[in-house]
Design an enzyme around this catalytic site. Sequence first.
Site, PDB file in Angstrom:
ATOM      1  N   THR A 125       0.855  -1.190   0.000  1.00 42.60           N
ATOM      2  CA  THR A 125       0.000   0.000   0.000  1.00 42.60           C
ATOM      3  C   THR A 125       0.894   1.243   0.000  1.00 42.60           C
ATOM      4  O   THR A 125       1.690   1.431   0.926  1.00 42.60           O
ATOM      5  CB  THR A 125      -0.918  -0.019   1.227  1.00 42.60           C
ATOM      6  OG1 THR A 125      -1.652  -1.252   1.211  1.00 42.60           O
ATOM      7  CG2 THR A 125      -1.888   1.146   1.214  1.00 42.60           C
ATOM      8  N   ASN A 225     -20.570   1.094  15.655  1.00 47.19           N
ATOM      9  CA  ASN A 225     -20.353   1.144  17.107  1.00 47.19           C
ATOM     10  C   ASN A 225     -21.009   2.368  17.739  1.00 47.19           C
ATOM     11  O   ASN A 225     -21.505   2.289  18.870  1.00 47.19           O
ATOM     12  CB  ASN A 225     -18.860   1.094  17.417  1.00 47.19           C
ATOM     13  CG  ASN A 225     -18.324  -0.316  17.254  1.00 47.19           C
ATOM     14  OD1 ASN A 225     -19.069  -1.287  17.425  1.00 47.19           O
ATOM     15  ND2 ASN A 225     -17.064  -0.442  16.901  1.00 47.19           N
ATOM     16  N   TYR A 256     -26.479   3.774  -3.437  1.00 41.51           N
ATOM     17  CA  TYR A 256     -27.127   5.078  -3.217  1.00 41.51           C
ATOM     18  C   TYR A 256     -26.354   5.917  -2.216  1.00 41.51           C
ATOM     19  O   TYR A 256     -25.756   5.386  -1.283  1.00 41.51           O
ATOM     20  CB  TYR A 256     -28.560   4.889  -2.702  1.00 41.51           C
ATOM     21  CG  TYR A 256     -29.547   4.719  -3.823  1.00 41.51           C
ATOM     22  CD1 TYR A 256     -30.170   5.831  -4.405  1.00 41.51           C
ATOM     23  CD2 TYR A 256     -29.830   3.470  -4.338  1.00 41.51           C
ATOM     24  CE1 TYR A 256     -31.055   5.681  -5.456  1.00 41.51           C
ATOM     25  CE2 TYR A 256     -30.715   3.308  -5.382  1.00 41.51           C
ATOM     26  CZ  TYR A 256     -31.321   4.425  -5.941  1.00 41.51           C
ATOM     27  OH  TYR A 256     -32.184   4.279  -6.988  1.00 41.51           O
ATOM     28  N   TYR A 257     -26.410   7.215  -2.377  1.00 45.44           N
ATOM     29  CA  TYR A 257     -25.734   8.166  -1.469  1.00 45.44           C
ATOM     30  C   TYR A 257     -24.213   7.972  -1.462  1.00 45.44           C
ATOM     31  O   TYR A 257     -23.578   8.130  -0.433  1.00 45.44           O
ATOM     32  CB  TYR A 257     -26.251   8.023  -0.024  1.00 45.44           C
ATOM     33  CG  TYR A 257     -27.739   8.164   0.111  1.00 45.44           C
ATOM     34  CD1 TYR A 257     -28.352   9.410  -0.052  1.00 45.44           C
ATOM     35  CD2 TYR A 257     -28.531   7.067   0.382  1.00 45.44           C
ATOM     36  CE1 TYR A 257     -29.723   9.543   0.067  1.00 45.44           C
ATOM     37  CE2 TYR A 257     -29.906   7.193   0.497  1.00 45.44           C
ATOM     38  CZ  TYR A 257     -30.498   8.439   0.340  1.00 45.44           C
ATOM     39  OH  TYR A 257     -31.846   8.558   0.453  1.00 45.44           O
ATOM     40  N   ARG A 259     -22.174   8.815  -4.490  1.00 47.39           N
ATOM     41  CA  ARG A 259     -21.478   9.484  -5.593  1.00 47.39           C
ATOM     42  C   ARG A 259     -20.880  10.803  -5.121  1.00 47.39           C
ATOM     43  O   ARG A 259     -21.582  11.620  -4.530  1.00 47.39           O
ATOM     44  CB  ARG A 259     -22.496   9.738  -6.711  1.00 47.39           C
ATOM     45  CG  ARG A 259     -21.865  10.034  -8.027  1.00 47.39           C
ATOM     46  CD  ARG A 259     -22.894  10.342  -9.072  1.00 47.39           C
ATOM     47  NE  ARG A 259     -23.614  11.566  -8.775  1.00 47.39           N
ATOM     48  CZ  ARG A 259     -24.907  11.745  -8.965  1.00 47.39           C
ATOM     49  NH1 ARG A 259     -25.641  10.765  -9.429  1.00 47.39           N
ATOM     50  NH2 ARG A 259     -25.478  12.889  -8.670  1.00 47.39           N
ATOM     51  N   CYS A 268     -34.986  16.380   5.550  1.00 45.96           N
ATOM     52  CA  CYS A 268     -34.850  15.239   6.474  1.00 45.96           C
ATOM     53  C   CYS A 268     -33.435  15.001   6.975  1.00 45.96           C
ATOM     54  O   CYS A 268     -33.218  14.884   8.179  1.00 45.96           O
ATOM     55  CB  CYS A 268     -35.362  13.965   5.799  1.00 45.96           C
ATOM     56  SG  CYS A 268     -37.125  14.014   5.502  1.00 45.96           S
ATOM     57  N   ARG A 333     -35.986  23.663   1.547  1.00 46.23           N
ATOM     58  CA  ARG A 333     -35.532  23.618   2.946  1.00 46.23           C
ATOM     59  C   ARG A 333     -34.161  22.934   3.060  1.00 46.23           C
ATOM     60  O   ARG A 333     -33.978  21.814   2.628  1.00 46.23           O
ATOM     61  CB  ARG A 333     -36.567  22.888   3.814  1.00 46.23           C
ATOM     62  CG  ARG A 333     -37.810  23.721   4.053  1.00 46.23           C
ATOM     63  CD  ARG A 333     -38.865  22.903   4.761  1.00 46.23           C
ATOM     64  NE  ARG A 333     -39.313  21.775   3.946  1.00 46.23           N
ATOM     65  CZ  ARG A 333     -40.106  20.808   4.389  1.00 46.23           C
ATOM     66  NH1 ARG A 333     -40.536  20.824   5.625  1.00 46.23           N
ATOM     67  NH2 ARG A 333     -40.474  19.825   3.594  1.00 46.23           N
TER      68      ARG A 333
HETATM   69  N1  LIG Z   1      -1.450  -7.821   5.742  1.00 46.12           N
HETATM   70  C1  LIG Z   1      -2.515  -7.561   5.025  1.00 46.12           C
HETATM   71  O1  LIG Z   1      -3.615  -8.087   5.265  1.00 46.12           O
HETATM   72  C2  LIG Z   1      -2.426  -6.633   3.860  1.00 46.12           C
HETATM   73  C3  LIG Z   1      -3.493  -6.569   2.938  1.00 46.12           C
HETATM   74  C4  LIG Z   1      -3.396  -5.738   1.844  1.00 46.12           C
HETATM   75  C5  LIG Z   1      -2.277  -4.933   1.684  1.00 46.12           C
HETATM   76  N2  LIG Z   1      -1.267  -4.978   2.600  1.00 46.12           N
HETATM   77  C6  LIG Z   1      -0.094  -4.132   2.363  1.00 46.12           C
HETATM   78  O2  LIG Z   1       0.916  -4.967   1.783  1.00 46.12           O
HETATM   79  C7  LIG Z   1       2.199  -4.584   2.274  1.00 46.12           C
HETATM   80  C8  LIG Z   1       2.855  -5.746   2.958  1.00 46.12           C
HETATM   81  O3  LIG Z   1       2.069  -6.108   4.073  1.00 46.12           O
HETATM   82  P1  LIG Z   1       2.420  -7.392   4.949  1.00 46.12           P
HETATM   83  O4  LIG Z   1       1.343  -7.468   5.988  1.00 46.12           O
HETATM   84  O5  LIG Z   1       2.657  -8.561   4.070  1.00 46.12           O
HETATM   85  O6  LIG Z   1       3.799  -6.907   5.618  1.00 46.12           O
HETATM   86  P2  LIG Z   1       4.800  -7.759   6.520  1.00 46.12           P
HETATM   87  O7  LIG Z   1       5.419  -6.820   7.466  1.00 46.12           O
HETATM   88  O8  LIG Z   1       4.117  -8.987   7.029  1.00 46.12           O
HETATM   89  O9  LIG Z   1       5.888  -8.242   5.460  1.00 46.12           O
HETATM   90  C9  LIG Z   1       6.783  -7.388   4.834  1.00 46.12           C
HETATM   91  C10 LIG Z   1       8.040  -8.173   4.523  1.00 46.12           C
HETATM   92  O10 LIG Z   1       8.916  -7.340   3.763  1.00 46.12           O
HETATM   93  C11 LIG Z   1      10.226  -7.703   4.152  1.00 46.12           C
HETATM   94  N3  LIG Z   1      11.191  -6.679   3.687  1.00 46.12           N
HETATM   95  C12 LIG Z   1      11.425  -5.449   4.174  1.00 46.12           C
HETATM   96  N4  LIG Z   1      12.399  -4.835   3.470  1.00 46.12           N
HETATM   97  C13 LIG Z   1      12.765  -5.691   2.496  1.00 46.12           C
HETATM   98  C14 LIG Z   1      13.711  -5.629   1.432  1.00 46.12           C
HETATM   99  N5  LIG Z   1      14.487  -4.565   1.256  1.00 46.12           N
HETATM  100  N6  LIG Z   1      13.815  -6.678   0.618  1.00 46.12           N
HETATM  101  C15 LIG Z   1      13.050  -7.778   0.795  1.00 46.12           C
HETATM  102  N7  LIG Z   1      12.134  -7.890   1.790  1.00 46.12           N
HETATM  103  C16 LIG Z   1      12.002  -6.856   2.618  1.00 46.12           C
HETATM  104  C17 LIG Z   1      10.145  -7.840   5.664  1.00 46.12           C
HETATM  105  O11 LIG Z   1      11.223  -8.570   6.198  1.00 46.12           O
HETATM  106  C18 LIG Z   1       8.816  -8.590   5.789  1.00 46.12           C
HETATM  107  O12 LIG Z   1       8.992  -9.994   5.768  1.00 46.12           O
HETATM  108  C19 LIG Z   1       1.967  -3.374   3.158  1.00 46.12           C
HETATM  109  O13 LIG Z   1       2.107  -2.205   2.395  1.00 46.12           O
HETATM  110  C20 LIG Z   1       0.533  -3.529   3.602  1.00 46.12           C
HETATM  111  O14 LIG Z   1      -0.055  -2.286   3.957  1.00 46.12           O
HETATM  112  C21 LIG Z   1      -1.314  -5.805   3.674  1.00 46.12           C
END
Ligand SMILES: NC(=O)c1ccc[n+]([C@@H]2O[C@H](COP(=O)([O-])OP(=O)(O)OC[C@H]3O[C@@H](n4cnc5c(N)ncnc54)[C@H](O)[C@@H]3O)[C@@H](O)[C@H]2O)c1
Length: 420
Positions: A125, A225, A256-257, A259, A268, A333
């Site tokens: 991400t 919540n 709906y609601y 866009r 309301c 209104r």
């Molecule tokens: N965990 C989720 O459910 C999820 C879902 C969607 C997106 N993401 C996104 O995906 C990305 C990874 O998430 P994650 O939960 O798998 O992270 P994580 O921390 O479990 O794994 C990241 C891995 O990257 C490795 N790493 C760091 N620097 C490195 C390098 N230079 N070379 C090689 N490996 C390296 C770390 O050692 C680690 O094993 C994040 O950006 C996260 O926001 C996570």
Amino acid sequence: MKIAIYGLGYVGLTAAACLTSEGHWVLGVDVSERKVKEANSGKSPIQEPGLEDLLSKAVAGGLLHCTTDGSQQLNQCDLAIVCVGTPSGVDGSHNMTYIAEVSRQIATAVDPKRQTPLTVVYRSTIRPGTIEELIKPIFESTLGKNFSCIELVYNPEFLREAYAINDYFNPPKIVIGTVDSLPNPRMEELNKNIKAPVFYTKYRESEITKFVDNTFHAVKVAFANEIGRVCTQLGISASKMHEIFISDTKLNISPYYFRPGGAFGGSCLPKDVRALQYIAADVGANTRLIDALLRSNEAHKHFLYEQVTADLPPGGSVLMLGLAFKKESDDLRESPKVDMARKLLNAGYKLSIYDPYLHPQQLIGQNLGYSFLHLPTLPDLLVSAETIATQTYDVVVDMSGMAAGLTLNCGKLLNLDRLS
Ligand SMILES: NC(=O)c1ccc[n+]([C@@H]2O[C@H](COP(=O)([O-])OP(=O)(O)OC[C@H]3O[C@@H](n4cnc5c(N)ncnc54)[C@H](O)[C@@H]3O)[C@@H](O)[C@H]2O)c1
């Protein structure tokens, strides 16, 4: 295909295991020696249902090899998928250090004379603009401008931990950002067994998708919540309320609601939100999200006003299409369009308003009171379609989707009913 995966965490290891189950050969790269060692012995360094089974099959079948240094084998790969962590920085932004490090490693290891480019797919991400403002410059600084040995793709991941393998093969959607928003053959190949709607977009649209989704999930939890707290404090069953709420797939759990466009208004929504705020405060339910709604709506009204006046000095002519809170109604209104008209008049713009459903002489009761309190000169502002056809306006603002069918002469036509 031969695929390098950088980062063997929840996302990377799941992708590695799932891709090998489809017959791809995967090179897993991680800085953690422990993760590499465990993965190479078919063990999962993380708890995820079904993952170890897939990993052990992949290792036994010779389809997975993990290493702390992928540089030697990278050039045999068709694709590199980057799944390194992007944890929160101290200021709340994502820490992009690992993304930058891996990008530099790939840029240094790739053969600049490759026949077919290496497709580098970022799945972590990352904030909107990262590909163009951080990643591309890293490749340019190593490979020179107009490098052709790499093609950059952004492809956000939507899996949920504990359901990761099922989610990998059954995502809610596939979003792929490319340099030209056009389909990419390697990505088509990668996703050929996955049935989900596919969106090819520009980089930034694909990059923001995950933030929008996750923030909305957070809004849903916080909203549920807050309602739960109000119900509990009032002795109302929160679970019954939940059951009734989600049963409404016409207006509640529906498109709906949703866009981006006009602010909410009418007789309301603002009234009932205000009243729920009062009720919640009265019973100490402390509804921070609900309390923010009217302020958010006011901020949006002002944003729309600024869209209209951005390049137009006071004194300019503005035609607003639509004044009632919605099309085909004459209810003024708490119409956000009345606020727009009032702001424009107060700032000194020459304002005309077209709303064929509105007849000031027929307004009665609170509707009449509201309109004359906020727009005392309303009858003088209203114009007909015939008048519009003979006039030229600096800006025409369509607030209700009414522009079609009108003859408009204007410097700029803005559709604020639907943000583009
Ligand atoms: N965990 C989720 O459910 C999820 C879902 C969607 C997106 N993401 C996104 O995906 C990305 C990874 O998430 P994650 O939960 O798998 O992270 P994580 O921390 O479990 O794994 C990241 C891995 O990257 C490795 N790493 C760091 N620097 C490195 C390098 N230079 N070379 C090689 N490996 C390296 C770390 O050692 C680690 O094993 C994040 O950006 C996260 O926001 C996570």
